[in-house]
Design a protein around this motif. Structure first.
Motif, mmCIF file in Angstrom:
data_model
loop_
_atom_site.group_PDB
_atom_site.id
_atom_site.type_symbol
_atom_site.label_atom_id
_atom_site.label_comp_id
_atom_site.label_asym_id
_atom_site.label_seq_id
_atom_site.Cartn_x
_atom_site.Cartn_y
_atom_site.Cartn_z
ATOM 1 N N PHE B 54 11.503 9.984 -2.665
ATOM 2 C CA PHE B 54 11.732 9.551 -1.298
ATOM 3 C C PHE B 54 12.898 10.278 -0.631
ATOM 4 N N SER B 55 13.322 11.405 -1.229
ATOM 5 C CA SER B 55 14.492 12.083 -0.655
ATOM 6 C C SER B 55 14.180 12.652 0.725
ATOM 7 N N PHE B 56 12.884 12.841 1.035
ATOM 8 C CA PHE B 56 12.540 13.388 2.354
ATOM 9 C C PHE B 56 12.974 12.470 3.493
ATOM 10 N N LEU B 57 13.192 11.184 3.179
ATOM 11 C CA LEU B 57 13.545 10.219 4.226
ATOM 12 C C LEU B 57 14.832 10.587 4.946
ATOM 13 N N ASP B 58 15.721 11.297 4.267
ATOM 14 C CA ASP B 58 17.004 11.647 4.894
ATOM 15 C C ASP B 58 16.930 12.943 5.675
ATOM 16 N N ARG B 59 15.815 13.672 5.532
ATOM 17 C CA ARG B 59 15.734 14.953 6.228
ATOM 18 C C ARG B 59 15.428 14.736 7.708
ATOM 19 N N GLU B 60 15.711 15.804 8.487
ATOM 20 C CA GLU B 60 15.494 15.708 9.930
ATOM 21 C C GLU B 60 13.994 15.637 10.228
ATOM 22 N N ASN B 76 16.941 13.083 14.550
ATOM 23 C CA ASN B 76 17.153 11.980 13.598
ATOM 24 C C ASN B 76 16.304 12.168 12.340
ATOM 25 N N SER B 77 16.585 11.304 11.358
ATOM 26 C CA SER B 77 15.916 11.456 10.074
ATOM 27 C C SER B 77 14.530 10.812 10.093
ATOM 28 N N GLN B 80 14.718 7.066 10.233
ATOM 29 C CA GLN B 80 14.907 6.546 11.590
ATOM 30 C C GLN B 80 13.580 6.564 12.349
ATOM 31 N N ALA B 81 12.814 7.625 12.167
ATOM 32 C CA ALA B 81 11.510 7.721 12.836
ATOM 33 C C ALA B 81 10.596 6.596 12.372
ATOM 34 N N LEU B 82 10.596 6.338 11.063
ATOM 35 C CA LEU B 82 9.739 5.274 10.536
ATOM 36 C C LEU B 82 10.207 3.923 11.055
ATOM 37 N N LEU B 83 11.528 3.773 11.222
ATOM 38 C CA LEU B 83 12.056 2.520 11.772
ATOM 39 C C LEU B 83 11.562 2.325 13.205
ATOM 40 N N VAL B 84 11.553 3.419 13.975
ATOM 41 C CA VAL B 84 11.040 3.343 15.348
ATOM 42 C C VAL B 84 9.587 2.867 15.326
ATOM 43 N N GLY B 85 8.789 3.459 14.439
ATOM 44 C CA GLY B 85 7.386 3.060 14.329
ATOM 45 C C GLY B 85 7.249 1.605 13.927
ATOM 46 N N THR B 353 5.531 16.333 5.577
ATOM 47 C CA THR B 353 6.156 16.445 4.257
ATOM 48 C C THR B 353 5.138 16.659 3.162
ATOM 49 N N GLY B 354 3.875 16.313 3.418
ATOM 50 C CA GLY B 354 2.841 16.455 2.404
ATOM 51 C C GLY B 354 2.935 15.417 1.309
#
Lengths: 341, 390
Positions: B54-60, B76-77, B80-85, B353-354
């Motif tokens: 899950f390290s991709f969660l911190d990427r831009e 944003n990371s 954050q995008a998933l939080l918006v969703g 991210t694949g």
């Protein structure tokens, strides 16, 4: 859509249950055993992969798969096609559901590495553009500050769009719709000021879907590099080589003036490079683990790169695309095959 | 499992020991299968050199999202995008549940109306709406909104400051003034005060039999307190009024066509089911109860509130919970009409991210959490309203 997610879960399950056979073992052996190449293509993109009225797949991406099948089996019809959405495509390849992904896929670093893919040479150099209604009076992409932009998700298009506006310090409001038909409908209904996708696709969308194509203009800026090409799984170099050189062979054939019409004459050519390519001077096929007639079959059954281009997307088709960057390097284009020797 | 190798004859015929043995066997089998799947996944992914974890969660994230309740930009990371969703999903689910309940109750009661036209119209609504797949209804509403409204430059202007176009509805927003926070606080205080007033009025009625106009008093409190706060704050009247600037309207707040279509579709669809549940709940209460209550001199509203509904709710609440869960899960169809809900954002994340397994797990975990939350709340509510039988 739900079906897409189910498909994603399905492919995830395939990874979970699938043994090593799907992923590791030499793809070539598996392909030879089943007797056909399983090829992932677009669900429908005129010029690249689109089923015709008889249900036969046609298009540039489709012909790449046919070329590989011709090289392996000497039969361009030994291909089965799996139509894939942008979301499904990588998982389908990773899980071994398909052997080649030839679905107007942009070659990027992360896809080449962390997605576990290998990209064969680019078969179409594209770039992302913008289309706007003429009535807006916009002449350049730099005037798009504050615009609402229709875009399809799951593609590099979405990222390029965000990058472009960020780099220019402009604001935009994306409307992201997954279905190709719905996003087109939304744009032509006026939901967005701007539509963005690969320039090759935009021309065909405008000519086929707009009520009056002259009401829309495509802005001059191309905001990205989109090298589209076939991809295979990481870790099977043998199969990767075959796909790679199948593409190069079609480019080399065009450069040497070998076409499906004259290939039988050219076999008798005295030019050593042509002899090596067409197998009249053996060795190349053996190096690839294929029949010596591999390149002959590609040209005879599918055609050289120029024929493939003109047949599917060229000026005589509805897409009306010039060769441009997709011309041979000898004509100022980017198509360049390393020596076949 | 040494316990099961104990002396023959004694344990092997003991039903309890056998039950435990088979339960351990099944549990062990499930755990083994789970372990096999997980390790197989890890092995296959590692062999293909595919990134995991899950390290991709911190990427831009570097993709934009059309509407957001919190600050978000492509810089944003992914998390954050998933939080918006996630918040967008919650927004449409909460509003949808409230509106579907109101509309469903009205239609359910309308079906029982003695007025022929009202009853038949309600029946027709239920039979038509609940028999059409909700995805088609979403496409329908989205097309209706997109095709019927004009572009932003020819926007309809039904009220001053309100603009309707195919870009959505723009309404004036409150100006930027700190007093609005205090007005909000005053409103919350008023809500608490109303609760106490209602409790006091009920106790007094139980003790003395005297009734109190709770409803009028509540409305008075709810209006007066925020009004007072607003007056004390100098009565600011500045509004952020939308204006056409460049391509679109700027200023004010907006309701996007995607959100409107999704909300409308989900509410209309789910209300048809809730209407049937409400109708069956009310029908389950014997007509004699109503007659008896009327004979005691209660008027119709009181009969419904004090006699019929408490009994009907026992029937209504459990299946309505299922409808709330359906509405929440159906909100994932948003992806078809471009509303950036959790699935839409997670889909994009998945593709960029694949990492399909991770992204799908996040989606499943979030929906499971939301659904269990709704279930817990509704079970609590069901217990609270359940008739206490003595």
């Amino acid at each position: 859509m739900k079906t897409k997610i189910i498909a994603a879960i399905g492919t995830a399950l395939a990874i979970a249950f699938g043994g090593g056979a799907a992923s590791a073992g030499p793809t070539l052996n598996a392909v030879k055993q089943k007797g056909f190449v399983q090829c992932g293509v677009n669900t429908g993109l005129p010029g690249f992969s689109n089923p015709d009225s008889q249900g036969n797949w046609t298009g540039l991406d489709v012909d790449v798969c046919r070329a590989v099948a011709a090289a392996i089996f000497g039969d361009a019809k030994a291909v089965r096609f799996t139509p894939l959405s942008a979301q499904q495509r990588f998982t389908a390849l990773q899980s071994g559901e398909i052997d080649i992904l030839s679905r107007n896929t942009t070659w990027t670093l992360t896809r080449d590495t962390s997605l576990g893919l290998n990209f064969a040479p680019t078969t179409f150099y594209d770039g992302q553009g913008f289309m706007v209604p003429k009535a807006l009076g916009v002449k350049s992409a730099t005037e798009l500050n504050g615009a609402t932009v229709c875009v399809q998700p799951g593609t590099t298009t979405e990222l390029n769009l965000a990058d472009y506006f960020r780099a220019k310090g402009m604001q935009f409001n994306p409307v992201v719709i997954e279905s190709f038909d719905e996003v087109n409908a939304a744009f032509f209904a006026g939901r967005c000021d701007v539509y963005t996708t690969d320039a090759s696709g935009m021309a065909s969308i405008r000519s086929t879907l707009a009520a009056n194509p002259d009401d829309y203009i495509i802005l001059p800026e191309l905001i990205s590099k989109e090298p589209l090409g076939p991809a295979v799984r990481h870790g099977d170099d043998e199969f990767f080589d075959i796909v790679k050189w199948a593409v190069y062979a079609s480019i080399e054939a065009e450069e040497k003036g070998i076409s499906s019409a004259n290939v039988d004459e050219m076999v008798k050519s005295q030019d050593p490079t042509v002899q090596r390519l067409l197998g009249s001077n053996p060795g190349m096929g053996q190096a690839l683990g294929l029949d010596e007639k591999w390149a002959y079959n590609i040209v005879k059954l599918v055609g050289n790169y120029g024929e493939i281009f003109e047949r599917n997307v060229g000026v005589k088709t509805s897409l009306k695309l010039e060769r441009g960057p997709n011309g041979l390097w000898t004509n100022g284009g980017l198509m360049y095959a390393p020596p076949i020797r | 499992m040494p316990a099961n190798k104990a002396p023959r004859g004694s344990l092997i015929n003991d039903p309890a020991a056998r039950a435990i043995f088979f339960q351990i066997l099944v549990l062990g089998g499930v755990l083994l299968l789970g372990w096999y799947l997980v390790s197989n996944v890890m092995e296959n992914l590692a062999r293909q050199n595919i990134a995991t974890g899950f390290s991709f969660l911190d990427r831009e994230a570097s993709f934009a999202i059309g509407e957001s309740m919190i600050a978000y930009s492509p810089a944003n990371s992914y998390s954050q995008a998933l939080l918006v969703g996630f918040l967008n999903t919650i927004k449409v689910a909460v509003l949808g549940i409230i509106l579907a309940t109101v509309l469903g109750t009205i239609i359910g009661i309308a079906r029982l109306s003695s007025n022929f036209l009202v009853a038949k119209l309600a029946s027709a609504y239920v039979e038509v709406i609940r028999n059409i797949p909700v995805l088609l209804q979403l496409f329908f509403w989205y097309a209706v909104i997109g095709e019927s409204l004009p572009g932003p430059r020819e926007a309809l202007n039904p009220l001053p400051g309100v603009f309707l176009s195919n870009r959505g509805m723009r309404v004036p927003a409150l100006g930027d003034d700190p007093i609005w926070v205090w007005v909000g606080v005053a409103f919350l205080v008023a809500v608490v005060a109303v609760w106490f007033v209602a409790r006091w009025a009920r106790k007094r009625q139980e003790a003395t039999g005297q009734q109190f106009h709770t409803v009028l008093a509540s409305i008075g409190i709810l209006v007066a307190l925020p009004l007072l706060a607003w007056l004390l704050g100098g009565a600011p009247t500045a509004l952020d009024i939308p204006a056409l600037q460049g391509f679109n309207f700027r200023g004010g707040t907006s309701v996007s066509p995607e959100f409107a279509a999704l909300l409308l579709g989900l509410v209309v669809y789910t209300a048809s089911f809730i209407a049937e549940i409400v109708r069956s709940g009310i029908r389950s209460v014997n007509w004699g109860q109503t007659e008896a209550a009327s004979a005691l001199g209660l008027h119709r509203g009181t009969v419904l509130r004090l006699v019929v509904l408490p009994q009907a709710l026992r029937i209504i609440v459990p299946p309505t919970t299922s409808q709330y869960l359906n509405l929440t899960k159906n909100s994932s169809l948003a992806v078809a009409i471009g509303y950036p809900d959790l699935v839409s954002v997670a889909n994009t994340t998945l593709n960029q991210t694949g990492q399909a397994i991770e992204a799908v797990s996040i989606m499943m975990a979030v929906y499971l959490t939301i659904s269990l939350g709704i279930s817990l709340f509704m079970n609590w509510y069901n217990k609270r309203i359940a008739l206490v039988e003595r």
